[in-house]
Enzyme design. Sequence first.
Site, mmCIF file in Angstrom:
data_model
loop_
_atom_site.group_PDB
_atom_site.id
_atom_site.type_symbol
_atom_site.label_atom_id
_atom_site.label_comp_id
_atom_site.label_asym_id
_atom_site.label_seq_id
_atom_site.Cartn_x
_atom_site.Cartn_y
_atom_site.Cartn_z
ATOM 1 N N ARG A 90 -143.385 -75.173 -28.711
ATOM 2 C CA ARG A 90 -143.675 -73.789 -29.082
ATOM 3 C C ARG A 90 -143.897 -72.942 -27.835
ATOM 4 O O ARG A 90 -143.465 -71.787 -27.765
ATOM 5 C CB ARG A 90 -144.916 -73.771 -29.980
ATOM 6 N N ASP A 150 -147.260 -64.063 -45.175
ATOM 7 C CA ASP A 150 -148.114 -65.157 -45.643
ATOM 8 C C ASP A 150 -148.971 -64.697 -46.822
ATOM 9 O O ASP A 150 -149.188 -65.440 -47.794
ATOM 10 C CB ASP A 150 -149.018 -65.637 -44.503
ATOM 11 N N ARG A 153 -146.881 -64.582 -49.890
ATOM 12 C CA ARG A 153 -146.714 -65.946 -50.413
ATOM 13 C C ARG A 153 -147.950 -66.379 -51.204
ATOM 14 O O ARG A 153 -147.844 -66.980 -52.280
ATOM 15 C CB ARG A 153 -146.488 -66.922 -49.252
ATOM 16 N N HIS A 177 -150.562 -65.986 -37.355
ATOM 17 C CA HIS A 177 -149.397 -66.246 -38.206
ATOM 18 C C HIS A 177 -148.899 -67.634 -37.805
ATOM 19 O O HIS A 177 -147.995 -67.788 -36.991
ATOM 20 C CB HIS A 177 -148.316 -65.192 -37.979
ATOM 21 N N THR A 230 -136.180 -69.019 -42.285
ATOM 22 C CA THR A 230 -136.736 -68.044 -43.223
ATOM 23 C C THR A 230 -136.279 -66.661 -42.774
ATOM 24 O O THR A 230 -136.424 -66.314 -41.604
ATOM 25 C CB THR A 230 -138.281 -68.090 -43.239
#
Length: 312
Positions: A90, A150, A153, A177, A230
Amino acid sequence: MTTARTKLTVIGAGSVGVSVAYAALIRGSAAEVALYDIDTAKVDAEVLDLAHGTQFTSAAVSGGSDLSVVDGSDVVVVTAGAKQQPGQTRMELASTNARLLQRLLPQLVERAPSAVFLIVTNPADVMTVVAQRVTGLPPHRVFGSGTVLDTSRLRWRLAHRAQVSTSSVHADIVGEHGDTEFPLWSNATIGSVPILDWPADEPFTAEELDRIAIEVRDAAYTVIQGKGATNLAIGVSCARIAEAVLRDERAVLPVATVLGGEYGIEGVAMSVPSVVGAAGAVPLGETPMDERELGLLRASADAIRTAVDALI
């Protein structure tokens, strides 16, 4: 109220950027939707494809690989960046994308000096700190898409469970996030009813809510496993955030601003309920949290700060 703004420009013609532009076009988010990318053939094809549908929309479409595309923008949504490759950490992705934003953002600000900048490039919270520092703009004018998706969701999942409309669920995801995000269960309601008091044959339990929180946190992994990325829901989410700016709605959304002491947190970008309007995004005071939630928020801030410090 300020005059409604009219031009939304998306930076990056990848799957997320095109989804933002498409969502903004069909929702009528702005009078003009523009798309910029350095890949001339790709961006020209995407703009042409979008333009072919404008008989059925109210917005004009423009775009290309020349930075003049950005001129006159009121909102600039930055999605450009490298995708995480197999075996890449990451932080390696963060380093690559930070260098890109450091080169790109000064040019964008020069082209659109009055714009509000919405950062979507991942890791979004870290990139929002980079963007704010590189541009020198006040934090309210450079903020991240945060946990708006989020939260959507979460509300969808709770609504499905309670068999009510999603608009009747009032619950937010806050923090990073990413893996340290969490729901504010202490003030979550369905209608005006606290979520643990929701009447049903099978009421919510704390254990069930914990499972739902994990499901929501990991939802992106589920989507990525099935389709590779996504893009659709984040596209709609970003169009919605842009609308709040363009229409000066002063809507309360959990976007990620660089905090300046709120909740005892300073210098990192993370999501808390914020007022989003023509001037940008401003944290909404200090949302009530219980002691556990406040601890989780600060732990989330520490995780983001560690990533930022390793990068800058």
